[in-house]
Design a protein around this motif. Structure first.
Motif, PDB file in Angstrom:
ATOM      1  N   THR A 112       0.828  -1.229   0.000  1.00  0.00           N
ATOM      2  CA  THR A 112       0.000   0.000   0.000  1.00  0.00           C
ATOM      3  C   THR A 112       0.856   1.271   0.000  1.00  0.00           C
ATOM      4  N   THR A 113       2.099   1.163  -0.457  1.00  0.00           N
ATOM      5  CA  THR A 113       2.998   2.327  -0.399  1.00  0.00           C
ATOM      6  C   THR A 113       2.749   3.301  -1.552  1.00  0.00           C
ATOM      7  N   LYS A 114       2.680   4.586  -1.216  1.00  0.00           N
ATOM      8  CA  LYS A 114       2.527   5.631  -2.236  1.00  0.00           C
ATOM      9  C   LYS A 114       3.805   6.467  -2.297  1.00  0.00           C
ATOM     10  N   ILE A 115       3.965   7.153  -3.403  1.00  0.00           N
ATOM     11  CA  ILE A 115       5.244   7.837  -3.680  1.00  0.00           C
ATOM     12  C   ILE A 115       5.022   9.317  -3.986  1.00  0.00           C
ATOM     13  N   GLY A 116       5.951  10.142  -3.518  1.00  0.00           N
ATOM     14  CA  GLY A 116       5.967  11.549  -3.914  1.00  0.00           C
ATOM     15  C   GLY A 116       7.415  11.970  -4.105  1.00  0.00           C
ATOM     16  N   GLY A 155      -1.490   5.502  12.403  1.00  0.00           N
ATOM     17  CA  GLY A 155      -0.646   4.370  11.978  1.00  0.00           C
ATOM     18  C   GLY A 155       0.008   4.560  10.621  1.00  0.00           C
ATOM     19  N   GLY A 156      -0.166   5.740  10.025  1.00  0.00           N
ATOM     20  CA  GLY A 156       0.450   5.989   8.713  1.00  0.00           C
ATOM     21  C   GLY A 156       1.541   7.027   8.819  1.00  0.00           C
ATOM     22  N   GLY A 157       1.904   7.630   7.688  1.00  0.00           N
ATOM     23  CA  GLY A 157       2.906   8.695   7.702  1.00  0.00           C
ATOM     24  C   GLY A 157       3.966   8.491   6.638  1.00  0.00           C
ATOM     25  N   ILE A 158       5.136   9.091   6.916  1.00  0.00           N
ATOM     26  CA  ILE A 158       6.248   9.001   5.962  1.00  0.00           C
ATOM     27  C   ILE A 158       7.026   7.728   6.256  1.00  0.00           C
ATOM     28  N   LEU A 159       7.262   6.915   5.237  1.00  0.00           N
ATOM     29  CA  LEU A 159       7.991   5.657   5.452  1.00  0.00           C
ATOM     30  C   LEU A 159       9.489   5.855   5.259  1.00  0.00           C
ATOM     31  N   ASP A 160       9.850   6.626   4.240  1.00  0.00           N
ATOM     32  CA  ASP A 160      11.278   6.846   3.993  1.00  0.00           C
ATOM     33  C   ASP A 160      11.471   8.037   3.051  1.00  0.00           C
ATOM     34  N   VAL A 178      10.172   9.999  -1.913  1.00  0.00           N
ATOM     35  CA  VAL A 178       9.596   9.780  -0.584  1.00  0.00           C
ATOM     36  C   VAL A 178       8.478   8.743  -0.661  1.00  0.00           C
ATOM     37  N   SER A 179       8.498   7.787   0.275  1.00  0.00           N
ATOM     38  CA  SER A 179       7.393   6.812   0.311  1.00  0.00           C
ATOM     39  C   SER A 179       6.509   7.078   1.522  1.00  0.00           C
ATOM     40  N   PHE A 180       5.195   6.866   1.304  1.00  0.00           N
ATOM     41  CA  PHE A 180       4.181   7.213   2.305  1.00  0.00           C
ATOM     42  C   PHE A 180       3.224   6.040   2.515  1.00  0.00           C
ATOM     43  N   GLU A 181       2.659   6.002   3.721  1.00  0.00           N
ATOM     44  CA  GLU A 181       1.502   5.138   3.992  1.00  0.00           C
ATOM     45  C   GLU A 181       0.369   6.088   4.372  1.00  0.00           C
ATOM     46  N   THR A 182      -0.685   6.103   3.555  1.00  0.00           N
ATOM     47  CA  THR A 182      -1.767   7.075   3.818  1.00  0.00           C
ATOM     48  C   THR A 182      -3.068   6.400   4.248  1.00  0.00           C
ATOM     49  N   LEU A 183      -3.016   5.122   4.577  1.00  0.00           N
ATOM     50  CA  LEU A 183      -4.157   4.381   5.142  1.00  0.00           C
ATOM     51  C   LEU A 183      -5.399   4.535   4.266  1.00  0.00           C
ATOM     52  N   ASP A 184      -6.524   5.021   4.844  1.00  0.00           N
ATOM     53  CA  ASP A 184      -7.764   5.066   4.069  1.00  0.00           C
ATOM     54  C   ASP A 184      -7.899   6.288   3.174  1.00  0.00           C
ATOM     55  N   ALA A 185      -6.912   7.194   3.249  1.00  0.00           N
ATOM     56  CA  ALA A 185      -6.980   8.375   2.383  1.00  0.00           C
ATOM     57  C   ALA A 185      -6.212   8.097   1.099  1.00  0.00           C
TER      58      ALA A 185
END
Ligand code: MEV
Length: 438
Positions: A112-116, A155-160, A178-185
């Motif tokens: 479920t990792t997102k990227i910016g 429980g989400g946030g910036i992963l790296d 940058v990788s993120f975990e944004t949960l239900d958003a």
């Protein structure tokens, strides 16, 4: 010819409409009425829609249908679909029923990792930039705390945050990847806000970094933006059954069906002309659910097609095999979805769709959407490799042709009955209407 206008957005809705119809239409009253007939009588609801975008003049309707009987990981769903193409919901419903009788769909969220990325230019020594990045990394995270703290509580946030050297592509080009975990958003606003903060910190801290030369201190931020390419926000959907269970009444044998089906997939795996249409069929199901659930179909489309090309050739998103007498058909697809934020809490029909699905989390919605894509692909390939696509397609299109000719209810009943046993083509329908009217 169209005319230009200054300050259009400042006009009231009716002034906008007056300008549009007066400058573009010969029958201004008819044009105005077309727009007004789609206004909602509930003023509050209309205002909500008016304020979604700028310069709203009316509402644009699409049908919202449902496909029931989707068994996914042993749970039954009725899937909402917003789409204009006549055969899509019918095909989804048929595929759902077919697999309901054969154990249903199995799905797994793989990641479920997102990227910016912050894209920037730095003219100088790469080793010094690396040292600077390592020293500034904790501050990047601290400065973004006001933005990340709520997401972290959930429980989400910036992963790296990684520094990437892209200077072999463009002179002086680097990224914060940058990788993120944004949960239900879906997380677009969260990610972009974090990135813009990183850019500020990066630029300011560089100015104060004593090892940098004057030129090196001058980091030039080009842009900060999330990526809609999310190959690590991935879901898998699958169906399988014994080959002989593929046979339906009066149908081809399971063996013949499975072989043709696998061949059709192999063709889409190697032939881009076919792969694009094959994947378009998958997106028929996916986009319809994405729209109904208030998600961003442009983001999904862009990400999915990039994923379909990840090995260097545009290829099929779905795959199939027969092994030890078992037919398996699956797809893996990147889907960055949200079930909170954006339209999800605002649009009454999106709220309805969410409740219909049992208020799914983003992860559960990823699985439902992937299944809608797989089901649609199954229905398309089943028709294409047996009866051909036009039989079912034209049957569903019949009503559109009848409506084009303003058929009344009685004519529709007679002609729908007639075309149950006759092939639907545009000319055959026109001929039948004319005969009936004579
Ligand atoms: C039509 O909207 C979609 C299909 O063309 C997909 C396919 O060819 O697999 C039927």
């Amino acid at each position: 010819m169209s005319k230009s206008i200054a300050g259009f957005s400042k006009l009231s809705k009716s002034e906008k409409i007056d300008w549009i119809v007066e400058t573009h239409f010969s029958n201004t009253e008819d044009a105005t009425n077309v727009l007004k007939q789609y206004w909602n009588t509930d003023e509050k609801l209309q205002k909500l829609h008016d304020e979604f975008i700028e310069n709203t003049i009316t509402n644009y309707y699409l049908p919202l249908g449902v496909a029931p009987n989707f068994l996914i990981n042993n749970k039954l769903y009725t899937i909402p679909m917003a789409i204009e193409e006549s055969s899509v919901v019918a095909a989804a419903s048929k595929a759902a029923k077919f697999w309901l009788d054969r154990g249903g769909f199995k799905t797994t969220v793989l990641s479920t990792t997102k990227i910016g990325q912050v894209h920037f230019m730095y003219q100088g020594d790469y080793n010094k930039l690396k040292t600077f990045f390592n020293s500034v990394k904790p501050k990047l995270l601290t400065d973004a705390k006001p933005i990340t703290k709520n997401m972290e509580l959930r429980g989400g946030g910036i992963l790296d945050i990684e520094l990437r050297n892209k200077t072999t592509d463009i002179k002086g080009y680097y990224q914060l990847h940058v990788s993120f975990e944004t949960l239900d958003a879906m997380g677009a606003n969260f990610i972009n806000s974090c990135l813009e903060q990183f850019a500020k910190t990066l630029k300011n801290e560089a100015l104060a970094f004593s090892d940098f030369s004057e030129q090196e201190k001058n980091i030039d931020i080009v842009m900060s933006i999330l990526s809609n390419y999310v190959p690590n926000c991935l879901v898998r959907a699958e169906v399988s059954c014994k080959v002989e269970e593929l046979t339906e009444k009066n149908d081809v044998s399971g063996d013949v069906f499975a072989n043709k089906f696998v061949q059709a997939i192999q063709i889409a795996e190697v032939e881009p002309y076919r792969a694009v249409t094959h994947n378009k069929g998958i997106m028929n199901g996916i986009d319809a659910v994405i729209l109904a659930t208030g998600n961003d179909f442009r983001a999904i489309e862009a990400g999915v097609h990039a994923y379909a090309s990840r090995k260097g050739n545009y290829s099929s998103l779905s795959h199939a095999k027969v092994e030890n007498g078992i037919f398996t058909f699956w797809l893996e697809i990147p889907l960055a979805l949200g079930t909170v934020g954006g339209l999800t809490g605002l649009h009454p029909l999106v709220k309805f769709a969410s409740e219909l699905l049992g208020k799914p989390s983003a992860k559960e919605l990823m699985q439902i959407v992937a299944v809608a894509g797989l089901a649609q692909n199954f229905a398309a390939l089943k028709s294409l490799t047996t009866t051909g696509i036009q039989q079912g397609h034209m049957k569903m299109h019949l009503m559109n042709i009848l409506n084009q000719f303003d058929a009344n209810d009685e004519e529709k009943t007679i002609l729908t009955e007639y075309f149950k046993t006759h092939t639907v083509t545009h000319s055959a329908v026109v001929e039948a209407i004319n005969e009936l009217r004579e």
